[in-house]
Design an enzyme around this catalytic site. Structure first.
Site, PDB file in Angstrom:
ATOM      1  N   VAL A 147     -66.634 -20.953 -16.384  1.00  0.00           N
ATOM      2  CA  VAL A 147     -65.832 -19.763 -16.637  1.00  0.00           C
ATOM      3  C   VAL A 147     -65.015 -19.490 -15.383  1.00  0.00           C
ATOM      4  CG1 VAL A 147     -67.492 -18.025 -15.828  1.00  0.00           C
ATOM      5  CG2 VAL A 147     -65.900 -17.451 -17.677  1.00  0.00           C
ATOM      6  N   CYS A 148     -63.866 -18.890 -15.588  1.00  0.00           N
ATOM      7  CA  CYS A 148     -62.978 -18.521 -14.494  1.00  0.00           C
ATOM      8  C   CYS A 148     -62.616 -19.772 -13.679  1.00  0.00           C
ATOM      9  CB  CYS A 148     -63.622 -17.409 -13.665  1.00  0.00           C
ATOM     10  SG  CYS A 148     -62.465 -16.445 -12.678  1.00  0.00           S
ATOM     11  N   THR A 149     -62.614 -19.670 -12.374  1.00  0.00           N
ATOM     12  CA  THR A 149     -62.185 -20.789 -11.533  1.00  0.00           C
ATOM     13  C   THR A 149     -63.274 -21.837 -11.333  1.00  0.00           C
ATOM     14  OG1 THR A 149     -62.699 -19.501  -9.561  1.00  0.00           O
ATOM     15  CG2 THR A 149     -60.399 -19.465 -10.332  1.00  0.00           C
TER      16      THR A 149
END
Length: 195
Positions: free
Chosen positions: A102-104
């Protein structure tokens, strides 16, 4: 199923906890009982981007021994993607059945070579960084084969619910939503079928 939650200094704990709080509920359902997990890192203690500390359960376990490896994001990913020790450790998960971020966290999968030839997503403010590793899809959740990536921080809950539905069914996902008092509709999921 055995899951590795990979943590690192500079992680955004909400990325991790949002997914973790949903996914550990797989054990409530008959079709997905027996899920175990380890909170993993390269050191025995991890400090998030705000200074909060947490102890890990397993220091540098062999990631190929897991069925799913989950990588959250955080400001620390920007530098960590150039850290050969960490990236080489993450490469151990190359043949793991499910690779999730998730995300970076997707930047770290990219640095480890997992996203080569794949489509993926990340936090909208990091699309340009992710483009170095793969074809970027500007959606909240992208599943390309056995690689599942989510957008920004709040996507961690949506991503967990998607994985619950995928592994345990739509009824299980709705049950978990009720437990969480989560009133939001699921986001669009881009699924790329393997040829």
């Amino acid at each position: 199923m055995k899951i590795a939650f990979v943590l690192f200094d500079g992680v955004t704990f909400l990325d991790f906890v949002g997914f973790y709080d949903v996914i550990y509920r797989l054990n409530q359902f008959e079709c997905s009982k027996g899920v175990t997990w380890d909170i993993c890192g390269l050191t025995d203690e991890i400090t998030d981007e705000l200074g909060m500390k947490v102890k890990v359960q397993k220091i540098r376990p062999h990631l190929a021994d897991y069925d799913m490896v989950f990588v959250p994001g955080g400001l620390g990913t920007r530098k960590l993607r150039f850290d050969e020790t960490f990236v080489n450790w993450l490469r151990e998960a190359q043949d793991v059945k499910y690779k999730v971020s998730v995300c970076t966290g997707s930047l770290l999968w990219g640095a480890a070579g997992v996203l080569q030839g794949k489509k993926a997503t990340t936090h909208p403010r990091a699309y340009d960084l992710l483009a170095e590793y793969c074809d970027v899809v500007r959606e909240r959740i992208v599943r390309d084969g056995n690689v599942i990536t989510g957008g920004g921080v709040s996507t961690s809950i949506d991503l967990g619910l998607y994985v619950i539905e995928w592994l345990a069914g739509v009824d299980a996902m709705h049950e978990v939503k009720q437990q969480l008092d989560y009133p939001y509709l699921p986001p669009k999921v881009v699924e790329i079928l393997e040829a």
